[in-house]
Write a protein that holds these residues in place. Structure first.
Motif, short mmCIF file in Angstrom:
data_model
loop_
_atom_site.label_atom_id
_atom_site.label_comp_id
_atom_site.label_asym_id
_atom_site.label_seq_id
_atom_site.Cartn_x
_atom_site.Cartn_y
_atom_site.Cartn_z
N ILE A 143 -45.72 16.76 47.56
CA ILE A 143 -45.85 16.66 46.09
C ILE A 143 -45.13 15.41 45.59
O ILE A 143 -44.28 14.87 46.29
CB ILE A 143 -45.31 17.95 45.41
CG1 ILE A 143 -45.75 18.02 43.95
CG2 ILE A 143 -43.79 18.04 45.53
CD1 ILE A 143 -45.59 19.38 43.32
N GLY A 359 -38.26 9.33 34.85
CA GLY A 359 -38.76 9.33 36.24
C GLY A 359 -37.89 8.48 37.15
O GLY A 359 -37.68 8.82 38.32
N ILE A 369 -27.85 13.09 43.40
CA ILE A 369 -27.86 12.87 44.85
C ILE A 369 -27.26 11.49 45.18
O ILE A 369 -26.52 11.34 46.15
CB ILE A 369 -29.30 13.00 45.39
CG1 ILE A 369 -29.80 14.45 45.21
CG2 ILE A 369 -29.40 12.57 46.85
CD1 ILE A 369 -28.94 15.52 45.87
C1 LIG Z 1 -41.84 9.00 39.25
C2 LIG Z 1 -41.61 9.71 40.56
C3 LIG Z 1 -42.20 9.24 41.71
C4 LIG Z 1 -42.01 9.88 42.94
N1 LIG Z 1 -42.65 9.40 44.06
C5 LIG Z 1 -42.47 10.04 45.24
C6 LIG Z 1 -43.17 9.58 46.41
O1 LIG Z 1 -43.94 8.61 46.38
N2 LIG Z 1 -43.01 10.26 47.58
C7 LIG Z 1 -42.17 11.34 47.69
O2 LIG Z 1 -42.05 11.87 48.78
N3 LIG Z 1 -41.51 11.81 46.60
C8 LIG Z 1 -41.64 11.19 45.38
N4 LIG Z 1 -40.99 11.66 44.26
C9 LIG Z 1 -40.19 12.89 44.38
C10 LIG Z 1 -38.68 12.66 44.28
O3 LIG Z 1 -38.19 12.05 45.45
C11 LIG Z 1 -38.08 14.06 44.04
O4 LIG Z 1 -38.54 14.51 42.77
C12 LIG Z 1 -36.57 13.99 44.02
O5 LIG Z 1 -36.07 13.74 45.31
C13 LIG Z 1 -35.95 15.30 43.50
O6 LIG Z 1 -36.48 16.42 44.16
P1 LIG Z 1 -37.03 17.68 43.34
O7 LIG Z 1 -37.98 17.17 42.30
O8 LIG Z 1 -37.52 18.67 44.31
O9 LIG Z 1 -35.76 18.26 42.55
P2 LIG Z 1 -34.66 19.26 43.14
O10 LIG Z 1 -34.22 18.80 44.49
O11 LIG Z 1 -35.21 20.65 43.04
O12 LIG Z 1 -33.47 19.07 42.12
C14 LIG Z 1 -33.40 19.76 40.87
C15 LIG Z 1 -32.07 19.38 40.18
O13 LIG Z 1 -30.94 19.82 40.99
C16 LIG Z 1 -30.08 18.72 41.27
N5 LIG Z 1 -29.57 18.83 42.64
C17 LIG Z 1 -30.29 19.19 43.74
N6 LIG Z 1 -29.50 19.18 44.83
C18 LIG Z 1 -28.26 18.78 44.42
C19 LIG Z 1 -27.01 18.56 45.09
N7 LIG Z 1 -26.90 18.74 46.41
N8 LIG Z 1 -25.95 18.14 44.34
C20 LIG Z 1 -26.07 17.95 43.01
N9 LIG Z 1 -27.22 18.16 42.31
C21 LIG Z 1 -28.30 18.56 43.01
C22 LIG Z 1 -30.97 17.47 41.14
O14 LIG Z 1 -30.20 16.33 40.80
C23 LIG Z 1 -31.92 17.87 40.00
O15 LIG Z 1 -31.29 17.62 38.76
C24 LIG Z 1 -41.16 11.03 43.02
C25 LIG Z 1 -40.55 11.52 41.84
C26 LIG Z 1 -40.77 10.87 40.63
C27 LIG Z 1 -40.08 11.41 39.40
#
Ligand SMILES: Cc1cc2nc3c(=O)[nH]c(=O)nc-3n(C[C@H](O)[C@H](O)[C@H](O)COP(=O)(O)OP(=O)(O)OC[C@H]3O[C@@H](n4cnc5c(N)ncnc54)[C@H](O)[C@@H]3O)c2cc1C
Length: 400
Positions: A143, A359, A369
């Motif tokens: 995703i 984003g 992170i």
């Molecule tokens: C514009 C955009 C483009 C993207 N493009 C890609 C792409 O091309 N390929 C790809 O693979 N991914 C992509 N992503 C995904 C992106 O890497 C993930 O959204 C991101 O790593 C966060 O993961 P998550 O959305 O599952 O949030 P979660 O991991 O569920 O995090 C939810 C919240 O909890 C916090 N959190 C989680 N773990 C911790 C911790 N250990 N310590 C402190 N706080 C924590 C986070 O900071 C966040 O606020 C993209 C995202 C965006 C917004």
């Protein structure tokens, strides 16, 4: 590293410009790659001259002056992440096959890491790759995959050994996105466009020759990609006073309600943007050949924060106009301008830039992170608590 001099590089660029001034963009970029002027520190025959990365400034300045600036937005994942990973970890055959069309943007790339249950904790991902003879069979879901809907190839991270600890049971692959068993569904963001996607794999195939790194070595490969991603997201270096902050200064000039508090905010934001710019220049100057280190996280952290702060300030200074979004389109796929490659988000529209700016505080690893990485790997603070790193992935509780 070869001993190429600045004068030799300048001569090569002059020859490129003299002999290819009328070429179309793809033709010109191909000639640039063949001359070793794509990226100085890459190997000879893979777009580089095996030379100091600092010499790239000579190339970039000459091309900029000639109106041949590299179109970074055409293939951002390929150029910024997948290409450097193939150079760092790929085989000679993979480098020969992929590096040129990545640079010319004839083949767009995407990065297939995040999953619904594994974003920040990407090492916990569940997409499976099972060996079957000379190929691997892929099943699972990714995703937020930027550019997947226009990508020819993807850099895939998949689980090959569920009984190994989560970081050790992963393997990386280069996957053909145009094969049966790969379904791409665009996701519409609040900025209107659909730059990212869901990707579903149902018995998709990858030949073993398209594995990148050893079996079980996927986490090392992913780290090479993520470090490059953080540097490429965090380290663009516009000239002083230009870039995003120039938009804020322009909005201030047109603002009808110039209060001292707003001026103070503008000045603070300008200083933050300048700190980011100077930090980026320092990182570029210090950067040696190879995979960038965790300091890329500092720039990524800053650039997400500054980008969002500038965009919010611009919209506020615009007054009531900042609530209007004239060019908002609910596009179902990325509208790609073949000349500029732009289309992910209309950065020239300040309201859309504001709506899209959160984003950049999430993509490539959230701000939280990045703070963890800086704390643990730059400042040497204790690791955050978690599961015993030796626990098999199959025994770690997860959703879905
Ligand atoms: C514009 C955009 C483009 C993207 N493009 C890609 C792409 O091309 N390929 C790809 O693979 N991914 C992509 N992503 C995904 C992106 O890497 C993930 O959204 C991101 O790593 C966060 O993961 P998550 O959305 O599952 O949030 P979660 O991991 O569920 O995090 C939810 C919240 O909890 C916090 N959190 C989680 N773990 C911790 C911790 N250990 N310590 C402190 N706080 C924590 C986070 O900071 C966040 O606020 C993209 C995202 C965006 C917004």
């Amino acid at each position: 590293m070869s001993e190429v001099t600045e004068a030799e590089v300048q001569r090569l660029v002059d020859t490129l410009l003299a002999e290819h001034s009328n070429d179309d963009m793809v033709g010109f970029l191909g000639a640039q790659f063949d001359a070793g002027l794509a990226r100085m520190d890459y190997p000879v025959s893979h777009g580089g001259l095996d030379a100091s990365p600092k010499l790239q400034d000579v190339v970039d300045a000459a091309l900029e002056k000639a109106g041949r600036r590299y179109p970074w937005t055409r293939n951002p994942m390929g150029i910024g992440m997948c290409g450097p990973t193939i150079i760092a970890r790929g085989t000679e055959e993979q480098q020969a096959r992929f590096m040129r069309p990545i640079f010319t943007a004839e083949e767009i790339w995407c990065q297939l890491f995040s999953e619904p249950g594994a974003g920040s904790d990407v090492a916990g991902l569940a997409t499976r790759a099972v060996k079957d003879g000379d190929e691997w069979v892929i099943n699972g879901q990714k995703i937020w995959t930027s550019s997947a809907h226009i990508a020819a190839w993807g850099l895939l991270l998949a689980r090959t050994d569920p009984e190994a600890p989560k970081h050790k049971g992963l393997t990386a692959f280069l996957i053909d996105m145009h094969q049966p068993g790969v379904e791409v569904r665009p996701i519409r963001s609040m900025a209107g466009a659909s730059g990212f996607n869901e990707v579903f794999f149902t018995d998709a195939k990858v030949p073993d020759s398209m594995r990148i790194g050893d079996v079980g070595e996927g986490w090392r490969v992913a780290n090479a990609t993520l470090m490059n991603e953080r540097v490429s997201i965090g380290s663009s270096t516009p000239a002083r006073g230009s870039g995003l902050i120039a938009g804020a200064v322009k909005a201030w000039e047109g603002c009808n309600d110039k209060t001292p508090a707003r001026l103070d905010r503008l000045m603070r934001t300008w200083v933050d943007a300048e700190v980011l710019r100077l930090g980026s220049l320092r990182a570029a100057a210090k950067r040696e050949k190879g995979v960038p280190g965790p300091e890329g996280s500092v720039l990524k952290l800053l650039s997400g924060k500054v980008g969002h702060a500038v965009a919010a300030l611009v919209v506020e200074l615009m007054g009531p106009d900042g609530m209007l979004c004239g060019t908002y389109t609910r596009a179902t796929s990325r509208t790609r301008n073949e000349n500029t490659g732009e289309g992910m988000m209309n950065q020239s529209d300040p309201v859309l830039a504001f709506v899209g700016s959160p984003g950049s505080t999430i993509a490539g690893g959230t701000i939280d992170i990045q703070k963890n990485i800086v704390g643990e790997r730059v400042l040497g603070l204790p690791r955050e608590p978690g599961f015993d790193p030796n626990t098999p992935w199959s025994q770690i509780p997860r959703n879905g």
